[in-house]
Design a protein around this motif. Sequence first.
Motif, PDB file in Angstrom:
ATOM      1  N   ASP A   5       0.553  -1.019   0.031  1.00  0.00           N
ATOM      2  CA  ASP A   5      -0.178   0.340  -0.019  1.00  0.00           C
ATOM      3  C   ASP A   5       1.175   1.170   0.175  1.00  0.00           C
ATOM      4  O   ASP A   5       0.570   2.316  -0.709  1.00  0.00           O
ATOM      5  CB  ASP A   5      -1.009  -0.147   1.474  1.00  0.00           C
ATOM      6  N   LEU A   6       1.866   1.054   0.373  1.00  0.00           N
ATOM      7  CA  LEU A   6       3.096   2.334   0.876  1.00  0.00           C
ATOM      8  C   LEU A   6       4.286   1.931   0.528  1.00  0.00           C
ATOM      9  O   LEU A   6       4.943   1.083   1.170  1.00  0.00           O
ATOM     10  CB  LEU A   6       2.616   3.278   2.188  1.00  0.00           C
ATOM     11  N   LEU A   7       5.171   2.649  -0.181  1.00  0.00           N
ATOM     12  CA  LEU A   7       6.320   2.449  -0.129  1.00  0.00           C
ATOM     13  C   LEU A   7       6.991   3.271   0.988  1.00  0.00           C
ATOM     14  O   LEU A   7       7.282   5.016  -0.413  1.00  0.00           O
ATOM     15  CB  LEU A   7       7.213   2.447  -1.441  1.00  0.00           C
ATOM     16  N   VAL A   8       7.839   3.588   0.991  1.00  0.00           N
ATOM     17  CA  VAL A   8       8.988   4.637   1.983  1.00  0.00           C
ATOM     18  C   VAL A   8      10.291   4.524   1.533  1.00  0.00           C
ATOM     19  O   VAL A   8      11.130   3.473   1.990  1.00  0.00           O
ATOM     20  CB  VAL A   8       8.296   5.100   2.871  1.00  0.00           C
ATOM     21  N   ILE A   9      11.022   5.404   0.881  1.00  0.00           N
ATOM     22  CA  ILE A   9      12.033   5.724  -0.214  1.00  0.00           C
ATOM     23  C   ILE A   9      12.458   6.363   1.094  1.00  0.00           C
ATOM     24  O   ILE A   9      12.432   7.886   0.947  1.00  0.00           O
ATOM     25  CB  ILE A   9      11.663   6.068  -1.111  1.00  0.00           C
ATOM     26  N   GLY A  10      13.736   4.994   2.485  1.00  0.00           N
ATOM     27  CA  GLY A  10      14.616   5.864   3.407  1.00  0.00           C
ATOM     28  C   GLY A  10      13.728   6.269   4.046  1.00  0.00           C
ATOM     29  O   GLY A  10      12.976   6.231   4.520  1.00  0.00           O
ATOM     30  N   GLY A  26      -3.130   0.725   9.189  1.00  0.00           N
ATOM     31  CA  GLY A  26      -3.633  -0.734   8.730  1.00  0.00           C
ATOM     32  C   GLY A  26      -3.016  -1.012   7.242  1.00  0.00           C
ATOM     33  O   GLY A  26      -3.529  -1.585   6.562  1.00  0.00           O
ATOM     34  N   LEU A  27      -2.006  -0.059   6.850  1.00  0.00           N
ATOM     35  CA  LEU A  27      -1.607  -0.423   5.531  1.00  0.00           C
ATOM     36  C   LEU A  27       0.042  -1.324   5.880  1.00  0.00           C
ATOM     37  O   LEU A  27       0.269  -1.777   6.449  1.00  0.00           O
ATOM     38  CB  LEU A  27      -1.229   1.215   4.818  1.00  0.00           C
ATOM     39  N   ARG A  28      -0.006  -1.787   3.811  1.00  0.00           N
ATOM     40  CA  ARG A  28       1.008  -2.286   4.308  1.00  0.00           C
ATOM     41  C   ARG A  28       2.085  -2.098   3.797  1.00  0.00           C
ATOM     42  O   ARG A  28       1.829  -1.209   2.390  1.00  0.00           O
ATOM     43  CB  ARG A  28       0.907  -3.432   2.692  1.00  0.00           C
ATOM     44  N   VAL A  29       3.170  -1.667   4.600  1.00  0.00           N
ATOM     45  CA  VAL A  29       4.350  -0.241   3.866  1.00  0.00           C
ATOM     46  C   VAL A  29       5.351  -1.350   4.142  1.00  0.00           C
ATOM     47  O   VAL A  29       5.925  -2.739   4.851  1.00  0.00           O
ATOM     48  CB  VAL A  29       4.090   0.335   5.301  1.00  0.00           C
ATOM     49  N   CYS A  30       6.063  -1.111   3.396  1.00  0.00           N
ATOM     50  CA  CYS A  30       7.898  -0.599   2.699  1.00  0.00           C
ATOM     51  C   CYS A  30       8.835   0.178   3.318  1.00  0.00           C
ATOM     52  O   CYS A  30       8.203   1.331   2.460  1.00  0.00           O
ATOM     53  CB  CYS A  30       7.853  -1.728   1.576  1.00  0.00           C
ATOM     54  N   VAL A  31       9.645  -0.539   3.639  1.00  0.00           N
ATOM     55  CA  VAL A  31      10.442   0.532   3.605  1.00  0.00           C
ATOM     56  C   VAL A  31      12.054   0.233   2.723  1.00  0.00           C
ATOM     57  O   VAL A  31      12.523  -0.709   2.998  1.00  0.00           O
ATOM     58  CB  VAL A  31      11.161   1.604   4.819  1.00  0.00           C
ATOM     59  N   VAL A  32      12.360   0.653   1.894  1.00  0.00           N
ATOM     60  CA  VAL A  32      13.604   1.264   1.149  1.00  0.00           C
ATOM     61  C   VAL A  32      14.799   1.730   2.104  1.00  0.00           C
ATOM     62  O   VAL A  32      14.703   2.879   1.806  1.00  0.00           O
ATOM     63  CB  VAL A  32      13.861   0.926   0.220  1.00  0.00           C
ATOM     64  N   GLU A  33      16.006   0.905   2.481  1.00  0.00           N
ATOM     65  CA  GLU A  33      17.531   2.217   2.570  1.00  0.00           C
ATOM     66  C   GLU A  33      18.547   0.998   2.569  1.00  0.00           C
ATOM     67  O   GLU A  33      18.673   0.207   2.768  1.00  0.00           O
ATOM     68  CB  GLU A  33      16.733   1.767   4.622  1.00  0.00           C
ATOM     69  N   ILE A 109      13.818  -2.780   3.263  1.00  0.00           N
ATOM     70  CA  ILE A 109      14.912  -3.495   2.091  1.00  0.00           C
ATOM     71  C   ILE A 109      16.024  -3.068   1.943  1.00  0.00           C
ATOM     72  O   ILE A 109      15.982  -1.975   1.796  1.00  0.00           O
ATOM     73  CB  ILE A 109      14.065  -3.849   0.308  1.00  0.00           C
ATOM     74  N   GLU A 110      16.988  -3.715   1.929  1.00  0.00           N
ATOM     75  CA  GLU A 110      18.513  -2.895   2.056  1.00  0.00           C
ATOM     76  C   GLU A 110      18.687  -2.924   0.646  1.00  0.00           C
ATOM     77  O   GLU A 110      18.622  -3.679  -0.159  1.00  0.00           O
ATOM     78  CB  GLU A 110      19.714  -3.534   3.405  1.00  0.00           C
ATOM     79  N   GLY A 111      18.742  -0.778   0.419  1.00  0.00           N
ATOM     80  CA  GLY A 111      19.603  -1.031  -1.064  1.00  0.00           C
ATOM     81  C   GLY A 111      19.379   0.189  -1.669  1.00  0.00           C
ATOM     82  O   GLY A 111      19.227   1.160  -0.983  1.00  0.00           O
ATOM     83  N   LEU A 124      18.533  -1.467  -5.942  1.00  0.00           N
ATOM     84  CA  LEU A 124      20.150  -2.522  -6.449  1.00  0.00           C
ATOM     85  C   LEU A 124      20.122  -2.628  -4.728  1.00  0.00           C
ATOM     86  O   LEU A 124      20.232  -1.720  -3.984  1.00  0.00           O
ATOM     87  CB  LEU A 124      21.036  -1.901  -6.581  1.00  0.00           C
ATOM     88  N   GLU A 125      20.715  -4.267  -4.496  1.00  0.00           N
ATOM     89  CA  GLU A 125      21.485  -4.621  -3.303  1.00  0.00           C
ATOM     90  C   GLU A 125      21.966  -4.167  -3.228  1.00  0.00           C
ATOM     91  O   GLU A 125      23.008  -3.495  -3.434  1.00  0.00           O
ATOM     92  CB  GLU A 125      21.404  -6.109  -3.556  1.00  0.00           C
ATOM     93  N   VAL A 126      22.370  -3.705  -1.194  1.00  0.00           N
ATOM     94  CA  VAL A 126      23.677  -3.487  -1.129  1.00  0.00           C
ATOM     95  C   VAL A 126      24.799  -4.236  -1.167  1.00  0.00           C
ATOM     96  O   VAL A 126      24.719  -5.104  -0.893  1.00  0.00           O
ATOM     97  CB  VAL A 126      23.345  -3.864   0.764  1.00  0.00           C
ATOM     98  N   GLY A 127      25.617  -3.524  -1.262  1.00  0.00           N
ATOM     99  CA  GLY A 127      27.160  -3.799  -1.260  1.00  0.00           C
ATOM    100  C   GLY A 127      27.694  -2.713  -2.803  1.00  0.00           C
ATOM    101  O   GLY A 127      28.745  -3.524  -3.331  1.00  0.00           O
ATOM    102  N   ALA A 128      26.357  -3.093  -3.267  1.00  0.00           N
ATOM    103  CA  ALA A 128      26.930  -2.968  -4.804  1.00  0.00           C
ATOM    104  C   ALA A 128      26.730  -1.089  -5.299  1.00  0.00           C
ATOM    105  O   ALA A 128      26.096  -0.611  -4.440  1.00  0.00           O
ATOM    106  CB  ALA A 128      25.521  -3.327  -5.986  1.00  0.00           C
ATOM    107  N   SER A 129      27.632  -0.749  -6.341  1.00  0.00           N
ATOM    108  CA  SER A 129      27.200   0.613  -6.292  1.00  0.00           C
ATOM    109  C   SER A 129      26.595   0.802  -7.431  1.00  0.00           C
ATOM    110  O   SER A 129      26.836   0.139  -8.903  1.00  0.00           O
ATOM    111  CB  SER A 129      28.618   1.292  -6.401  1.00  0.00           C
ATOM    112  N   PRO A 130      25.819   2.165  -7.503  1.00  0.00           N
ATOM    113  CA  PRO A 130      24.153   2.548  -8.199  1.00  0.00           C
ATOM    114  C   PRO A 130      24.891   3.269  -9.235  1.00  0.00           C
ATOM    115  O   PRO A 130      25.702   4.183  -9.201  1.00  0.00           O
ATOM    116  CB  PRO A 130      23.195   2.637  -8.036  1.00  0.00           C
TER     117      PRO A 130
END
Length: 482
Positions: A5-10, A26-33, A109-111, A124-130
């Motif tokens: 439902d919600l993606l938070v970048i950071g 009540g939202l399905r939430v993902c954080v990318v960090e 999600i780490e990346g 992009l997975e952690v450890g790889a330079s974008p």
Amino acid sequence: MPEFDLLVIGGGPGGYVAAIRAAQRGLRVCVVEKERPGGVCLNWGCIPTKAMLRSAEVFQTVTTAAEFGIHAENVRYDFAAVRARKDAIVKELTDGVASLLRANGVTVIEGHARFTGPTTVEVLEVGASPVFDGGPRYAAAPGTRVREVSARDVIVATGSVPADLPIPGADLPGVVTSDGAFGLTEVPQKLVVIGGSAVGAEWASLFAAFGSQVTVVEMRDRLVPAEDEEIGRALGRSFTERGITVLTGATVTAIADGSPLRVSVSGPQAGDLAADVVLVGVGRKPNTGQLGLDIAGIATDTRGFIEVDDRLRTGVEHVSAIGDVTGRALLAHVASHQGLTAADVIAGHDARIDYSVIPAATFTHPEMASVGLTEAAALAAGHQVTVAKFPFAALGRARTFGETEGFVKIVAGRTHGEVLGVHIIGPSASDLIAEGALAISLEATLDELADTIHAHPTLGEIGMETAMAGLGLPVHIAPRKR
């Protein structure tokens, strides 16, 4: 159907707070960090600097303990231990944030995230330079894991990074940003700090306490120019008394390599300064360089900050932004409140952010804190004002505490006495400012502050004492001559 439902970048103080609130709604939430949760504040800003400043404060207290009747011998500091304590505190708090996210059912999600559309990203997975090819996808090395993530709504909360200093020599070894200062393994003998705002002033105060010969170069006519003029000038006097050299109305024009570095300064006291380390504390810029905002159609202003309304919505449907990337007020507590507002709006609640009462604190010695209008701003806005001041030296608790430097200044309306601004320099300013923020929020007057019984002996009494002074009825200082 979107994966979330919600993606938070950071995952900084805006992002993780938004994620938790949205999950509670009540939202399905993902954080990318891409790093440890907590963002700049927990990892490179608020918390680690305050941990080290506390060590510096303890060192200063012990070295002056004879004033309290306590005699200590062979007092010394261990900078490696200071840094280790800071790291332990940071880890404990970032681990705590990670635990809170898990407890609220937030997927982390780490990346590195980059938009592929308004509400889709690839991570992009952690450890790889974008490395980006200019199109909508990563130019990732073969075998690098890239994950597609979609959501109904997205919040951009990627924070800020130190601004570049456009002068020759800014990239030399020994020239560090406020983030890079944490990599110093020993206290520099000679330190030049470029910028006398909150960031530069805190680092100057910290290293001076550990014995550095510190020079602060500030282009404006006083330190912390965003603060009330009397506060900035008081800090300048305090720094000078502590042996910190303060050069105002000055600009660093170049840094030359050498041992030590040579820092060229223009202005009334033009010349060259020698420095083992040059610390650049001249501001921050939005951390959006590799986010692909253009792919999502997200507009920015001329400085690169994302434009939002009072519900934190961008011009793109279902995309919001919070924290430093909005450029409204680069403070962790503002980011957190923006996060709460954005999450509530996305969850269907009628919420708006109010920027009218934002307290700020700077953890120099002495501390500073402020909320509301400065005297100059109040006059410029057309207010007729009453200005009230009360010194910590006249406060019993400050005397017993051994911290009598500084004062509280209240700017109030002349007719009704409504509190328009509160400005503090002195012990525990960062804690005392809460009363000022509440006073402005509740439209309190000098009469109401003065009539509120405060505990004695406390530092908090100073709000009441200042209000009484503003009413022309001071008890513990001589009345102003009319």
